[in-house]
Design an enzyme around this catalytic site. Structure first.
Site, PDB file in Angstrom:
ATOM      1  N   THR A 290      11.774 -37.196  37.207  1.00  0.00           N
ATOM      2  CA  THR A 290      12.446 -38.503  37.227  1.00  0.00           C
ATOM      3  C   THR A 290      11.858 -39.386  38.332  1.00  0.00           C
ATOM      4  O   THR A 290      11.726 -40.599  38.153  1.00  0.00           O
ATOM      5  CB  THR A 290      13.983 -38.386  37.384  1.00  0.00           C
ATOM      6  OG1 THR A 290      14.252 -37.571  38.516  1.00  0.00           O
ATOM      7  CG2 THR A 290      14.630 -37.800  36.160  1.00  0.00           C
TER       8      THR A 290
ATOM      9  N   ARG B  90      20.308 -31.876  41.356  1.00  0.00           N
ATOM     10  CA  ARG B  90      21.374 -32.772  41.804  1.00  0.00           C
ATOM     11  C   ARG B  90      22.754 -32.145  41.650  1.00  0.00           C
ATOM     12  O   ARG B  90      23.699 -32.560  42.287  1.00  0.00           O
ATOM     13  CB  ARG B  90      21.361 -34.067  40.987  1.00  0.00           C
ATOM     14  CG  ARG B  90      20.276 -35.004  41.401  1.00  0.00           C
ATOM     15  CD  ARG B  90      20.636 -36.435  41.018  1.00  0.00           C
ATOM     16  NE  ARG B  90      19.470 -37.280  40.970  1.00  0.00           N
ATOM     17  CZ  ARG B  90      18.839 -37.751  42.041  1.00  0.00           C
ATOM     18  NH1 ARG B  90      19.282 -37.440  43.245  1.00  0.00           N
ATOM     19  NH2 ARG B  90      17.771 -38.501  41.914  1.00  0.00           N
TER      20      ARG B  90
ATOM     21  N   ALA C 198      13.454 -31.703  33.459  1.00  0.00           N
ATOM     22  CA  ALA C 198      13.180 -33.141  33.555  1.00  0.00           C
ATOM     23  C   ALA C 198      13.425 -33.719  34.953  1.00  0.00           C
ATOM     24  O   ALA C 198      12.804 -34.712  35.324  1.00  0.00           O
ATOM     25  CB  ALA C 198      14.042 -33.880  32.538  1.00  0.00           C
TER      26      ALA C 198
ATOM     27  N   HIS D 269       8.629 -26.254  25.675  1.00  0.00           N
ATOM     28  CA  HIS D 269       8.952 -27.239  24.638  1.00  0.00           C
ATOM     29  C   HIS D 269       7.722 -28.057  24.248  1.00  0.00           C
ATOM     30  O   HIS D 269       7.847 -29.195  23.792  1.00  0.00           O
ATOM     31  CB  HIS D 269      10.102 -28.142  25.114  1.00  0.00           C
ATOM     32  CG  HIS D 269      11.375 -27.373  25.366  1.00  0.00           C
ATOM     33  ND1 HIS D 269      12.389 -27.819  26.161  1.00  0.00           N
ATOM     34  CD2 HIS D 269      11.776 -26.162  24.902  1.00  0.00           C
ATOM     35  CE1 HIS D 269      13.371 -26.920  26.176  1.00  0.00           C
ATOM     36  NE2 HIS D 269      13.020 -25.900  25.434  1.00  0.00           N
TER      37      HIS D 269
ATOM     38  N   GLY E  93      15.412 -28.985  38.841  1.00  0.00           N
ATOM     39  CA  GLY E  93      15.538 -30.175  38.000  1.00  0.00           C
ATOM     40  C   GLY E  93      15.949 -29.913  36.569  1.00  0.00           C
ATOM     41  O   GLY E  93      15.477 -30.586  35.667  1.00  0.00           O
TER      42      GLY E  93
ATOM     43  N   PHE F  92      17.227 -36.362  30.291  1.00  0.00           N
ATOM     44  CA  PHE F  92      18.082 -36.564  29.122  1.00  0.00           C
ATOM     45  C   PHE F  92      19.525 -36.859  29.505  1.00  0.00           C
ATOM     46  O   PHE F  92      20.145 -37.766  28.977  1.00  0.00           O
ATOM     47  CB  PHE F  92      18.095 -35.298  28.245  1.00  0.00           C
ATOM     48  CG  PHE F  92      16.928 -35.168  27.304  1.00  0.00           C
ATOM     49  CD1 PHE F  92      16.033 -36.204  27.124  1.00  0.00           C
ATOM     50  CD2 PHE F  92      16.726 -33.994  26.582  1.00  0.00           C
ATOM     51  CE1 PHE F  92      14.960 -36.087  26.259  1.00  0.00           C
ATOM     52  CE2 PHE F  92      15.654 -33.859  25.701  1.00  0.00           C
ATOM     53  CZ  PHE F  92      14.776 -34.905  25.550  1.00  0.00           C
ATOM     54  N   ARG F  93      20.055 -36.021  30.419  1.00  0.00           N
ATOM     55  CA  ARG F  93      21.516 -35.965  30.524  1.00  0.00           C
ATOM     56  C   ARG F  93      22.129 -36.608  31.755  1.00  0.00           C
ATOM     57  O   ARG F  93      23.342 -36.536  31.921  1.00  0.00           O
ATOM     58  CB  ARG F  93      21.968 -34.496  30.410  1.00  0.00           C
ATOM     59  CG  ARG F  93      21.677 -33.920  29.047  1.00  0.00           C
ATOM     60  CD  ARG F  93      22.087 -32.461  28.908  1.00  0.00           C
ATOM     61  NE  ARG F  93      21.752 -31.980  27.566  1.00  0.00           N
ATOM     62  CZ  ARG F  93      20.539 -31.587  27.198  1.00  0.00           C
ATOM     63  NH1 ARG F  93      19.540 -31.601  28.066  1.00  0.00           N
ATOM     64  NH2 ARG F  93      20.298 -31.176  25.959  1.00  0.00           N
TER      65      ARG F  93
ATOM     66  N   ASP G 132       5.694 -33.496  29.833  1.00  0.00           N
ATOM     67  CA  ASP G 132       4.830 -34.517  30.424  1.00  0.00           C
ATOM     68  C   ASP G 132       3.508 -33.978  30.963  1.00  0.00           C
ATOM     69  O   ASP G 132       2.596 -34.757  31.262  1.00  0.00           O
ATOM     70  CB  ASP G 132       5.598 -35.299  31.502  1.00  0.00           C
ATOM     71  CG  ASP G 132       6.167 -34.403  32.599  1.00  0.00           C
ATOM     72  OD1 ASP G 132       5.514 -33.422  32.978  1.00  0.00           O
ATOM     73  OD2 ASP G 132       7.274 -34.696  33.092  1.00  0.00           O
TER      74      ASP G 132
HETATM   75  P1  CNA Z   1      18.408 -32.603  31.455  1.00  0.00           P
HETATM   76  O1  CNA Z   1      19.372 -31.877  30.596  1.00  0.00           O
HETATM   77  O2  CNA Z   1      18.293 -34.067  31.296  1.00  0.00           O
HETATM   78  O3  CNA Z   1      18.802 -32.239  32.976  1.00  0.00           O
HETATM   79  C1  CNA Z   1      18.122 -32.764  34.062  1.00  0.00           C
HETATM   80  C2  CNA Z   1      18.747 -32.214  35.321  1.00  0.00           C
HETATM   81  O4  CNA Z   1      18.015 -32.672  36.427  1.00  0.00           O
HETATM   82  C3  CNA Z   1      20.194 -32.668  35.518  1.00  0.00           C
HETATM   83  O5  CNA Z   1      20.965 -31.582  35.976  1.00  0.00           O
HETATM   84  C4  CNA Z   1      20.067 -33.763  36.584  1.00  0.00           C
HETATM   85  O6  CNA Z   1      21.203 -33.834  37.419  1.00  0.00           O
HETATM   86  C5  CNA Z   1      18.872 -33.272  37.362  1.00  0.00           C
HETATM   87  N1  CNA Z   1      18.102 -34.316  38.026  1.00  0.00           N
HETATM   88  C6  CNA Z   1      17.656 -35.494  37.512  1.00  0.00           C
HETATM   89  N2  CNA Z   1      16.873 -36.132  38.395  1.00  0.00           N
HETATM   90  C7  CNA Z   1      16.822 -35.339  39.485  1.00  0.00           C
HETATM   91  C8  CNA Z   1      16.158 -35.429  40.730  1.00  0.00           C
HETATM   92  N3  CNA Z   1      15.371 -36.451  41.056  1.00  0.00           N
HETATM   93  N4  CNA Z   1      16.350 -34.439  41.623  1.00  0.00           N
HETATM   94  C9  CNA Z   1      17.142 -33.371  41.331  1.00  0.00           C
HETATM   95  N5  CNA Z   1      17.768 -33.214  40.166  1.00  0.00           N
HETATM   96  C10 CNA Z   1      17.610 -34.187  39.252  1.00  0.00           C
HETATM   97  O7  CNA Z   1      16.932 -31.997  31.308  1.00  0.00           O
HETATM   98  P2  CNA Z   1      16.495 -30.472  31.165  1.00  0.00           P
HETATM   99  O8  CNA Z   1      15.088 -30.420  31.569  1.00  0.00           O
HETATM  100  O9  CNA Z   1      17.446 -29.547  31.770  1.00  0.00           O
HETATM  101  O10 CNA Z   1      16.624 -30.259  29.577  1.00  0.00           O
HETATM  102  C11 CNA Z   1      15.615 -29.760  28.825  1.00  0.00           C
HETATM  103  C12 CNA Z   1      14.994 -30.810  27.887  1.00  0.00           C
HETATM  104  C13 CNA Z   1      14.723 -32.126  28.564  1.00  0.00           C
HETATM  105  C14 CNA Z   1      13.646 -30.351  27.440  1.00  0.00           C
HETATM  106  O11 CNA Z   1      13.650 -30.192  26.045  1.00  0.00           O
HETATM  107  C15 CNA Z   1      12.632 -31.430  27.850  1.00  0.00           C
HETATM  108  O12 CNA Z   1      11.590 -31.560  26.922  1.00  0.00           O
HETATM  109  C16 CNA Z   1      13.434 -32.642  27.964  1.00  0.00           C
HETATM  110  N6  CNA Z   1      12.884 -33.737  28.795  1.00  0.00           N
HETATM  111  C17 CNA Z   1      11.658 -33.675  29.361  1.00  0.00           C
HETATM  112  C18 CNA Z   1      11.195 -34.728  30.103  1.00  0.00           C
HETATM  113  C19 CNA Z   1       9.834 -34.658  30.736  1.00  0.00           C
HETATM  114  O13 CNA Z   1       8.954 -34.033  30.182  1.00  0.00           O
HETATM  115  N7  CNA Z   1       9.658 -35.264  31.890  1.00  0.00           N
HETATM  116  C20 CNA Z   1      11.981 -35.860  30.285  1.00  0.00           C
HETATM  117  C21 CNA Z   1      13.250 -35.895  29.672  1.00  0.00           C
HETATM  118  C22 CNA Z   1      13.682 -34.829  28.937  1.00  0.00           C
END
Ligand code: CNA
EC number: 2.3.1.286
Length: 334
Positions: free
Chosen positions: A36, A233, A32, A134, A207, A43-44, A117
């Site tokens: 962003t 991050r 994800a 996913h 990410g 999510f987290r 996405d």
């Molecule tokens: P997560 O667990 O939310 O982790 C995201 C990671 O990215 C974290 O370690 C953050 O610190 C890091 N992060 C956030 N923004 C930035 C940035 N701009 N630059 C660098 N690092 C950043 O999400 P994961 O993807 O690890 O977890 C898997 C889940 C999230 C999957 O099941 C997805 O379907 C789900 N998800 C997807 C989306 C999407 O499709 N865009 C959005 C939100 C969640």
């Protein structure tokens, strides 16, 4: 960039190996955090992440909204937030463009994405080189009888924040996009594609918090001695523990810029990204609409009402059961 004294490589060395042709099979794993910057919260992340924002909904746990057993009886929160999370009119980021550029140069062996996405596809990463581990928003089915559901009706449901129901009158199950919810299996190709990781000569992890199994285990399948780059991050998984790991901690797009700079691709990447963004057409049906916070506020009221009703129902059942129990035990003593 962070480094540890255990490290035996760095970004410059890896970039030099890519330029010299000694690295040609790059496997990417994305999450994800690469989206962003496009406007989709992860999510987290502590305050900006979706799980933190969901607090007013008082869900049994934040993941419930994406858990199949919860969706089957309470699909409303998922659809209430769908419009604000739908990638319809969002543009790929520089990180998505970088992946597509790697593919264009014949260097991307494969991309495992946890994102739903589809922005890597919009950027031009070929679909045969991508596994949406996913799932994604491209198609949708009834969660009960698995009947297909028309795209146009789905778009309308997302736009209006309403739950779409199966068109079969005898079924009427809630329709779900082909996104893998917690409690559902990964796509059948996952096991086969996973083998590509052992064949990689570089893994690029971007990410992701690496908290969701089994995808979180992929970086461990990279052969010892093969470099792994983390752009995120924060540290995630076991990245940074091997001598051949390089961790670039910070925003994905900044890390990608750093790598592109070492590769001498800075201008090419910027130009390419511009064309990718321009090429993605907006869908007027999904323009505007409430923000994620507004959607959450709106559904919070509805959920509180629903929970009041179910609390009332719970109390009624408890009273009923205790009077039954009292009757079974006979009249009170004393
Ligand atoms: P997560 O667990 O939310 O982790 C995201 C990671 O990215 C974290 O370690 C953050 O610190 C890091 N992060 C956030 N923004 C930035 C940035 N701009 N630059 C660098 N690092 C950043 O999400 P994961 O993807 O690890 O977890 C898997 C889940 C999230 C999957 O099941 C997805 O379907 C789900 N998800 C997807 C989306 C999407 O499709 N865009 C959005 C939100 C969640």
């Amino acid at each position: 960039m962070t480094s540890t004294d255990k490290q035996s490589t760095d970004l410059k060395t890896i970039a030099a190996r890519i330029k010299s042709g000694s690295i040609t099979r790059i496997v990417a794993l994305t999450g994800a955090g690469i989206s962003t910057a496009a406007g989709i919260p992860d999510f987290r992340s502590p305050t900006s992440g979706l799980y933190a924002k969901l607090a007013p909904l008082r869900l049994p746990y934040p993941e419930a909204i994406f858990t199949i057993s919860y969706f089957t009886h309470t699909p409303e929160p998922f659809y209430a937030l769908a419009r604000a999370r739908h990638p319809g009119n969002l543009k790929p980021t520089l990180s998505h463009a970088f992946l597509a550029l790697l593919a264009k140069k014949g260097l991307l062996q494969f991309c495992f994405t946890q994102n739903i996405d589809g922005l890597e596809c919009d950027a031009g990463v070929p679909s045969e080189k991508t596994l949406w581990c996913h799932g994604n928003w491209k198609n949708q089915h009834c969660h009960k009888c698995h009947a297909e559901y028309p795209d146009e009706l789905m778009k309308k449901a997302v736009r209006d924040g309403e739950v779409p129901y199966c068109l079969d009158e005898g079924c009427k199950g809630a329709v779900k996009p082909d996104v893998v919810f917690f409690g559902q299996p990964l796509p059948a190709e996952y096991e086969e594609k996973e083998k590509l990781v052992a064949d990689a000569d570089l893994m690029l992890v971007m990410g992701t918090s690496l908290k969701v199994a089994p995808v979180s285990q992929l970086p461990r399948k990279v052969r010892e001695g093969v470099p792994r780059i983390l752009i995120n991050r924060e540290r995630s998984g076991d990245l940074g523990n091997r001598p051949d790991d390089v961790c670039i901690l910070g925003a994905c797009d900044d890390g990608v810029k750093e790598l592109a700079e070492e590769l001498g691709w800075t201008e090419e990447l910027e130009e390419f990204w511009k064309t990718v963004v321009e090429a993605k057409e907006d869908d007027p049906a999904l323009e505007g609409g409430p923000s994620l916070d507004e959607c959450i506020q709106k559904i919070a009221g509805h959920m509180n009402e629903k929970s009041k009703i179910s609390n009332g129902h719970k109390r009624m059942l408890e009273d009923h059961l205790s009077s039954k129990f009292a009757n079974l035990l006979g009249p009170k003593r004393g």
